[in-house]
Design an enzyme around this catalytic site. Structure first.
Site, PDB file in Angstrom:
ATOM      1  N   ASP A   1      47.332  42.886  41.085  1.00 31.17           N
ATOM      2  CA  ASP A   1      47.348  43.768  42.251  1.00 31.17           C
ATOM      3  C   ASP A   1      47.798  42.989  43.485  1.00 31.17           C
ATOM      4  O   ASP A   1      47.704  41.762  43.535  1.00 31.17           O
ATOM      5  CB  ASP A   1      45.973  44.421  42.483  1.00 31.17           C
ATOM      6  CG  ASP A   1      44.860  43.420  42.730  1.00 31.17           C
ATOM      7  OD1 ASP A   1      44.868  42.351  42.077  1.00 31.17           O
ATOM      8  OD2 ASP A   1      43.989  43.686  43.579  1.00 31.17           O
TER       9      ASP A   1
ATOM     10  N   GLU B   1      41.647  42.257  42.495  1.00 28.27           N
ATOM     11  CA  GLU B   1      41.189  41.042  43.163  1.00 28.27           C
ATOM     12  C   GLU B   1      41.248  41.229  44.661  1.00 28.27           C
ATOM     13  O   GLU B   1      40.384  40.791  45.400  1.00 28.27           O
ATOM     14  CB  GLU B   1      42.055  39.841  42.760  1.00 28.27           C
ATOM     15  CG  GLU B   1      41.403  38.483  43.058  1.00 28.27           C
ATOM     16  CD  GLU B   1      41.702  37.956  44.450  1.00 28.27           C
ATOM     17  OE1 GLU B   1      40.996  37.044  44.893  1.00 28.27           O
ATOM     18  OE2 GLU B   1      42.621  38.453  45.115  1.00 28.27           O
TER      19      GLU B   1
HETATM   20 ZN   LIG Z   1      45.513  36.300  45.285  1.00 28.47          ZN
END
Ligand SMILES: [Zn+2]
Length: 381
Positions: free
Chosen positions: A72, A136
Site C-alpha cells: 500500500d 502499513e
Molecule cells: Zn513504508
C-alpha cells in the site's frame, strides 16, 4: 519480470491504503511462477477497512528468512504538483517516478528478483518467505500483526526478518536500522469553569492549568539516550480549548503530545511520570483532568551480531560505503516482527517517500537487488 519491470508493474497499481487494486494478485502471480507457495489473508475489524495480505514461502525448515513489506502507498496529495502521473511509473534521467517508488514497491521487486536469482543457481537449504501487507500506511490493524498470528498458528517459525522500508537518508548503503524507538501519545483534557473574562473570580481557566502541565512535561529530561538510541524526545503537537469568544474563559482545554522513547522507558513508566505531573498540578483545585494514552509502538533493539553483520557487509560490498547500524526514524512493521524473530530494516533512500514526485534511481534498485542476493548467499552459508 526483471527488477525494473516488476517495480514499474507494482507502481502501476493504484494501491492507496487500504485499496489493493490488483497489486497483491500481481505479486502472487510473480511469486507462484518462481515456485512460491502463496497464501492470502483477508482481515476485518470494526471501524477499520478490510485488508488483503499475502504470505508466500519457498523451501522448508530452518533457517527461515522472511522479507517484510507493504504494497500500500500513501495518497498522492496535490496531483497537479506532480511532474508525472504518480501511477504511471515514468522513467526519466535514470530514475523511476511514482507513488511507492521509494516506499516501498522497489524494495519488494528487488527482493523477489534476488530470491529468483538465488534459487535458479542454488539449492535452497531452509526457507525464504515474504510477508506483504496492504495496510502499513493505514491503521495497521488488519496487516502484519494479524498475519504473523495466523501463520504461527499454522506452525510457521521465522528466524530472521528483513523489512525493506527505505532506510537510507541520501545514498543507498548508508544505514541499516536495527531497532526503533517507541511511540507514545497522550491527550490531556482539563475542565475548569467557563465565564466572563472580566469576572475571573467566577471562572476557572483550564488553559492556565493545562499550560503549566505541558510546561512541566516538555521540561522533562527523560534520559540521556543509550549506546544505540538517541535520548527520548517529547513534542507537543496540539493545544486547543473549547469554543468561545475573546471575552469568554473556556470551559475546557486539551493538549496532545507524542513521545518517541528508547529502551530506558516503557509505556508504564511514561504513564507514571505523566500522571504524577498532572496530579501535582490539579490536586487541591477544582480542575478536573482526564488523560487518554495510546502507545502505538514499543521500542526494540536487535542485538548486533551475525544477522545485522550479514546485512551490513552485503550492503558495504555492493555500495563501497560503510553502513551505520542505527535506530533513528519513525516506526514500521518491524515493531510486529520483533516479537517473533530478529529483525532489521534495510531498503532504499527515503528522502522522497510520501512526497510529490517520489522517485528512486534505477541503479539503486538494481544494487538493492544485488545486496539482497548477497544477504541470501551469506545467510544460507
Ligand atoms: Zn513504508
Amino acid at each position: 519480470m526483471e527488477v525494473i519491470e516488476l517495480t514499474k508493474a507494482l507502481i502501476l497499481c493504484q494501491s492507496v491504503t487500504p485499496k489493493n487494486d490488483g497489486v497483491l494478485d500481481l505479486l502472487e502471480k510473480e511469486l507462484s511462477n518462481i515456485g512460491f507457495d502463496c497464501r492470502r489473508y483477508l482481515f476485518s475489524d470494526s471501524n477499520t477497512p478490510d485488508v488483503d495480505n499475502l504470505f508466500a514461502k519457498i523451501g522448508s525448515g530452518a533457517p527461515h528468512i522472511c522479507f517484510g513489506g507493504h504494497t500500500d502507498v500513501v495518497p498522492v496529495g496535490d496531483i497537479d504538483a506532480w511532474s508525472f502521473d504518480p501511477f504511471n511509473a515514468t522513467e526519466k534521467d535514470g530514475k523511476v517516478y511514482g507513488r511507492g517508488a521509494s516506499d516501498m514497491k522497489s524494495a519488494i521487486a528487488a527482493f523477489v528478483c534476488a530470491v529468483k536469482e538465488y534459487i535458479e543457481n542454488n539449492e535452497l537449504k531452509g526457507t525464504v518467505s515474504l510477508l506483504i501487507t496492504n495496510d502499513e500506511e493505514g491503521p495497521a490493524i488488519n496487516g502484519t500483526k494479524k498475519v504473523l498470528e495466523e501463520i504461527y498458528k499454522d506452525g510457521e517459525k521465522i528466524d530472521s526478518c528483513i523489512v525493506g522500508e527505505p532506510t537510507c537518508p541520501n545514498k543507498l548503503g548508508e544505514m541499516v536500522k536495527i531497532g526503533r524507538r517507541g511511540s507514545f501519545t497522550a491527550k490531556i483534557n482539563i475542565t475548569g469553569k467557563q465565564g466572563h473574562v472580566a469576572y475571573p473570580q467566577w471562572t476557572l481557566n483550564p488553559i492556565d492549568s493545562l499550560t503549566q502541565i505541558l510546561n512541566s512535561i516538555i521540561s522533562l529530561k527523560l534520559d540521556e539516550g543509550t549506546e544505540d538510541f538517541p535520548p527520548s524526545n517529547i513534542e507537543i503537537v496540539k493545544i486547543k480549548s473549547s469554543d468561545g469568544a475573546s471575552n469568554v474563559v473556556p470551559q475546557s482545554a486539551e493538549g496532545i503530545f507524542n513521545i518517541r522513547y528508547n529502551v530506558k522507558h516503557s509505556k508504564e513508566s511514561l504513564i507514571k511520570i505523566i500522571d504524577t505531573i498532572i496530579n501535582e498540578q490539579v490536586k487541591n483545585t477544582d480542575y478536573v483532568s482526564n488523560v487518554d494514552y495510546n502507545n502505538s509502538a514499543e521500542p526494540f533493539l536487535t542485538k548486533k551480531g551475525n544477522f545485522t553483520e550479514i546485512i551490513k557487509t552485503s550492503s558495504d560490498e555492493i555500495t563501497g560505503l560503510s553502513a551505520e547500524l542505527t535506530t533513528t526514524g519513525g516506526t514500521s512493521d518491524a515493531r510486529f516482527f520483533k516479537d517473533y524473530c530478529e529483525v532489521a530494516e534495510f531498503g532504499l533512500i527515503g528522502e522522497t517517500a510520501h512526497q510529490i514526485d517520489e522517485h528512486v534511481k534505477l541503479q539503486d534498485i538494481k544494487n538493492l537487488k544485488d545486496i539482497y542476493l548477497l544477504v541470501l548467499y551469506k545467510y544460507f552459508n
